[in-house]
Structures are given as structure tokens and as C-alpha cells.
Design a protein around this motif. Structure first.
Motif, short mmCIF file in Angstrom:
data_model
loop_
_atom_site.label_atom_id
_atom_site.label_comp_id
_atom_site.label_asym_id
_atom_site.label_seq_id
_atom_site.Cartn_x
_atom_site.Cartn_y
_atom_site.Cartn_z
N GLY A 19 1.31 15.56 -10.48
CA GLY A 19 -0.61 15.04 -10.76
C GLY A 19 -0.88 14.20 -9.35
O GLY A 19 -0.32 13.98 -8.54
N GLY A 20 -1.59 13.94 -9.52
CA GLY A 20 -2.74 13.39 -7.89
C GLY A 20 -2.04 11.46 -7.68
O GLY A 20 -2.18 11.71 -6.87
N GLY A 21 -1.93 11.44 -8.60
CA GLY A 21 -1.78 10.22 -9.28
C GLY A 21 -2.68 9.08 -9.78
O GLY A 21 -3.99 9.60 -9.26
N THR A 22 -2.52 8.34 -10.15
CA THR A 22 -3.68 6.93 -10.16
C THR A 22 -2.97 5.72 -9.93
O THR A 22 -2.15 4.81 -9.67
N ARG A 23 -4.62 4.88 -9.20
CA ARG A 23 -4.27 3.99 -8.08
C ARG A 23 -4.90 3.18 -9.29
O ARG A 23 -5.41 2.78 -10.31
N LEU A 24 -3.70 1.60 -9.14
CA LEU A 24 -3.51 0.96 -10.60
C LEU A 24 -4.06 -0.44 -9.43
O LEU A 24 -3.02 -1.20 -8.80
N MET A 25 -4.92 -1.02 -10.01
CA MET A 25 -5.05 -2.34 -9.51
C MET A 25 -5.20 -3.71 -10.39
O MET A 25 -5.31 -3.30 -11.56
N VAL A 26 -4.16 -4.21 -10.09
CA VAL A 26 -3.85 -5.94 -11.31
C VAL A 26 -4.14 -6.55 -10.28
O VAL A 26 -4.14 -7.39 -8.79
#
Lengths: 109, 116
Positions: free
Chosen positions: A100-107
Motif C-alpha cells: 500500500g501507499g503507507g500511512t504516516r503516523l505522528m506521535v
């Protein structure tokens, strides 16, 4: 065209919260499912694999698979700033691994 | 094991030049994959080998791209002539027994190619 779909994000969660990442796929013949983590400028790193319906837990990570709904998810408990990265869902059918294109996660601290 | 080793890590070349990317898979792995990653298209499989034999090259974008695996420890991806739209990060990955369900692919650090 066999597809793997993810929300590109960014998904922003506070430190300590649960991050939920989702993925859908189109090929019903898919047999193996993977979650890779990719830090900026780095290579993809495998963090979870799942092959049968249900949940699979590894530390703070839980992968969930529902083949009937063609849906894979990744839960990250007690999210840490170091979890900030792009998460790639990958689906294997035969010898083909499609990302998949990816999900950017910001914590956020 | 040192993992999958790619070289060079960065390559800047002028349009029209030949570019050769190199990969050393993990020792004992019988599958080798070449991927390309761009912001627009994500990670795309270009070609993969099994026991040094190309199995599926349907992802190779055009005849300017070619890949070889002369032996179990070395593979090349060549672009001739290169074009600006080839700018991307190229990853090599390897696996053992990839045909089975419970296997994973290990990625190299990638080659960042810039064609100007």
C-alpha cells in the motif's frame, strides 16, 4: 490490478494513546499480510506478519485480519514518539508482494 | 549476517547516462527482488529472481531498464539511458523460501537515484 489501499494520513495521536492503522486489499487469493515500518530516509522494516483471521499480538503491536472483509489493521498501544514513521501494509498472493501507499503516523509528546 | 547490501547509497547522474545499481542478498536466500519507491507511486516491484533466474519482470517500466543476477550473491539493475523521471529510491530485498506463507523479505538500505 491488484490493489492495497491505505489512508495516507498523517495520523496524529498523543503519546500513550492507541494508534489504529487500516488497510484494505482487493485480491481474495492473498495469503499473507505484513506491516512494515519505514522511517524517513530508511528502508522498510518488518514489524508484524499475520496469516489467519483474528488477532496477533507482539508487544505493543496487534495485527488484525479479516479475510471476509479483505481488511487488515495494526494497533499500536502506548504510542511513543519513536513510533512516528510511515507504516506500509503489504499483501502477498502467490509470490507477489504488493504494498500500500503507507500511512504516516505522528506521535506527539 | 550483514543483511542485504546495496551500492551506491546515493547516485546523481545526468540524463542520458547509464546507471548501474548493485545488490548483494543475504547469504542463502534464494529470492531477490528489486523495488522502486517514489512519493507518487509508493513501492513498486520491478522484477524478482528465484535461484538467479528472472521470474517476473512485468514491473520493469520500459526497455531502458534491465536486471541481471549472474550468481547467488550479486544482482544489478541497469538503466540506460537514464531520464529525470527515473529519480527514485531503489530497494533490493531478499528472502529464503519465499513461496511459503511464513516467510519475510529483508530490505537493503536502498539507492537514492537522482537524474538531472
Amino acid at each position: 490490478q491488484k490493489e492495497v489501499e491505505q489512508n495516507s494520513g498523517p495520523l496524529s495521536v498523543p503519546e500513550g494513546a492507541i494508534a489504529s492503522l487500516n488497510c484494505t486489499y482487493s485480491d481474495r487469493g492473498s495469503q499473507s499480510f505484513f506491516w512494515y515500518r519505514q522511517y524517513s530516509g530508511k528502508s522498510p522494516e518488518l514489524i508484524m506478519s499475520i496469516y489467519s483471521n483474528g488477532d496477533k499480538e507482539d508487544g505493543r503491536f496487534t495485527a488484525q485480519l479479516n479475510k471476509a472483509s479483505q481488511y487488515v489493521s495494526l494497533l499500536i498501544r502506548d504510542s511513543q514518539p519513536s513510533d512516528s514513521a510511515t507504516y506500509l501494509c503489504a499483501v502477498k498472493a502467490g509470490n507477489m508482494l504488493t504494498f500500500g501507499g503507507g500511512t504516516r503516523l505522528m506521535v506527539k509528546p | 549476517d550483514a543483511g542485504v547490501i546495496q551500492s551506491p547509497r546515493h547516485e546523481v547522474t545526468e540524463m542520458g547516462q547509464e546507471v548501474t545499481l548493485r545488490c548483494k542478498p543475504i547469504s542463502g536466500h534464494d529470492y531477490l527482488f528489486w523495488y522502486r519507491q517514489t512519493m507518487m507511486r509508493g513501492l513498486e516491484l520491478l522484477i524478482y529472481f528465484n535461484n538467479n533466474v528472472p521470474i517476473d519482470d512485468s514491473g520493469m517500466p520500459e526497455d531502458r531498464f534491465s536486471a541481471k543476477m549472474p550468481n547467488a550473491s550479486f544482482s544489478t539493475l541497469k538503466i540506460q539511458p537514464s531520464e529525470p523521471r527515473d529519480s527514485a529510491v531503489y530497494f533490493c530485498a531478499s528472502s529464503s523460501g519465499w513461496g511459503g506463507m511464513n516467510t519475510e523479505a529483508f530490505f537493503g538500505q536502498g539507492t537514492r537515484l537522482t537524474v538531472v
